[in-house]
Design an enzyme around this catalytic site. Sequence first.
Site, PDB file in Angstrom:
ATOM      1  N   GLU A  85      10.392   9.284 -16.238  1.00  0.00           N
ATOM      2  CA  GLU A  85       9.035   9.795 -16.496  1.00  0.00           C
ATOM      3  C   GLU A  85       8.617   9.552 -17.944  1.00  0.00           C
ATOM      4  O   GLU A  85       7.486   9.135 -18.215  1.00  0.00           O
ATOM      5  CB  GLU A  85       8.973  11.289 -16.197  1.00  0.00           C
ATOM      6  CG  GLU A  85       9.109  11.623 -14.727  1.00  0.00           C
ATOM      7  CD  GLU A  85       9.321  13.108 -14.535  1.00  0.00           C
ATOM      8  OE1 GLU A  85       8.334  13.821 -14.366  1.00  0.00           O
ATOM      9  OE2 GLU A  85      10.473  13.563 -14.567  1.00  0.00           O
ATOM     10  N   SER A 141      15.698  22.192 -14.684  1.00  0.00           N
ATOM     11  CA  SER A 141      14.542  23.041 -14.947  1.00  0.00           C
ATOM     12  C   SER A 141      15.026  24.360 -15.517  1.00  0.00           C
ATOM     13  O   SER A 141      16.079  24.862 -15.127  1.00  0.00           O
ATOM     14  CB  SER A 141      13.790  23.285 -13.644  1.00  0.00           C
ATOM     15  OG  SER A 141      13.009  24.463 -13.742  1.00  0.00           O
ATOM     16  N   HIS A 148       0.833  -1.223   0.000  1.00  0.00           N
ATOM     17  CA  HIS A 148       0.000   0.000   0.000  1.00  0.00           C
ATOM     18  C   HIS A 148       0.862   1.265   0.000  1.00  0.00           C
ATOM     19  O   HIS A 148       0.434   2.296   0.502  1.00  0.00           O
ATOM     20  CB  HIS A 148      -0.950   0.039   1.206  1.00  0.00           C
ATOM     21  CG  HIS A 148      -1.703  -1.229   1.419  1.00  0.00           C
ATOM     22  ND1 HIS A 148      -2.931  -1.474   0.857  1.00  0.00           N
ATOM     23  CD2 HIS A 148      -1.375  -2.363   2.104  1.00  0.00           C
ATOM     24  CE1 HIS A 148      -3.341  -2.688   1.206  1.00  0.00           C
ATOM     25  NE2 HIS A 148      -2.412  -3.255   1.955  1.00  0.00           N
ATOM     26  N   LYS A 159      16.777  22.184  -9.449  1.00  0.00           N
ATOM     27  CA  LYS A 159      16.102  20.962  -9.856  1.00  0.00           C
ATOM     28  C   LYS A 159      16.993  19.985 -10.598  1.00  0.00           C
ATOM     29  O   LYS A 159      17.825  20.361 -11.415  1.00  0.00           O
ATOM     30  CB  LYS A 159      14.918  21.309 -10.765  1.00  0.00           C
ATOM     31  CG  LYS A 159      13.829  22.078 -10.046  1.00  0.00           C
ATOM     32  CD  LYS A 159      12.875  21.166  -9.343  1.00  0.00           C
ATOM     33  CE  LYS A 159      11.820  20.740 -10.329  1.00  0.00           C
ATOM     34  NZ  LYS A 159      10.924  19.774  -9.711  1.00  0.00           N
TER      35      LYS A 159
END
Length: 465
Positions: free
Chosen positions: A291, A278, A157, A284
Amino acid sequence: MSDKPWGGRFKERTSGAVEAYTESISFDGELYAQDIAGSQAHAAMLGRQGVITSEEAKQLVAGLDQVRAEIEAGTFPWRQELEDVHMNIETRLTEIVGDVGKKLHTGRSRNDQVCLDFRLYVSDSLRRWMLLARKLCGVYIEQARAHADVLLPGCTHMQPAQPVSLAHHLLAYAWMFRRDVERMGDCEKRVRISPLGAAALAGTTYPLDPSFVAGELGMYGTFSNSMDAVADRDFALEALFCGTVTMMHLSRFCEELIWWANPQFGFVTLSDAHSTGSSIMPQKKNPDVAEIMRGKTGRAYGNLINLLTTLKGIPLTYNRDLQEDKIPFLDTNKTVRDSLALMADMLGATSFNAARMRRALSAGFLNATELADYLAMRGMPFREAHHITGRAVAMAEEQGVGLEELSLEALRSLSPLISEDVYAVLNYDTAVRRRNMPGGTGPDSVRAQMEALERWLSVPLAWEV
Ligand code: ARG
């Protein structure tokens, strides 16, 4: 007058819009190597069977070699008005070898030809995926071996559940990709079957030898029904499914890497080579590769549904809708190939932060099951042990400590069965070390898993030798 290879009965030329709409050369050119190999086997077979002379067969085979050389040198004159890879190659062959080129298509239709090319292409793709997936398994094993003593919270979970070894977690993926390779190998046996000789749909009256062609191309057998041979595309569907499952497995691991790379986890540091920055936030470092891989997985699912949908309403036998079969497969092929290769690189270059993982262990009462089992082993019914342990967790939570930090007095207030030896049981390393049953997270089990996987990798695949 039509100037098409099939234009004998046509009085008018095809309109430009129709040519552009119906062509497939913009994508099926990728099947040139399979088309040429198939035509060379067909020509050799025609020569052996006396349908053409052996001299003619030789000229055709040599001419096709030259066509291949032109394609690979980038000098081949691709022509959209010739529709597809088959007619482009045959037309150029005839320019090179003269009229004998027109004999190549004897006893053959584009319907069995395209199916042969596509079966070879799908089979070659599956083989490439299998090699890449095995390479990736090897990287999982290497990383597992390098982190044999590192523990981290195993989750259910997405909540901390029990401590596991990082090696065990990584090897879970190695087993998934091993099953993928086995699934692809099983599929490949059905894919690499020759449909040549089925001709348009009904077979042919020429004395062809389909088995010879299959043998020349390293195929496992020949078709049993000429209508099935030209109409079936389930071989491509099944391969798409195999590729889709692999993407799903990659995507699940990407999801983990993305979480783990978040500084709040800090479990992994992705290499700079596999991250991007970024344009506005200077701090970043984004896990874009993972992704995009997760994103491409959605497209691969779409490709599977795409072909399933194309096929559902097609009566026997060949219908031109089938030309659309290559687009989803070519796309998934590239995605699976590139993703497997890139994941192997990225995983190899990832550093695992053992200290962060260790720190996370104490945050989630991951040793609670150990305490319940301890009480049960001392004769308390498991349900009751579960309840008492729940009270111990509540007590520790109140004090803001881990179970192993509760005093013996506090623990004994919950059950007199508890004694000093409980602390050894609550130790995370012990919890992992004790799970040495086959398939468990204990070090002996993990070692056995690595050995089994390495044994599997050391045996070459049937068609590799
Ligand atoms: N380009 C076609 C395809 O990919 C080749 C087969 C054409 N056959 C035909 N009867 N028009 O399916």
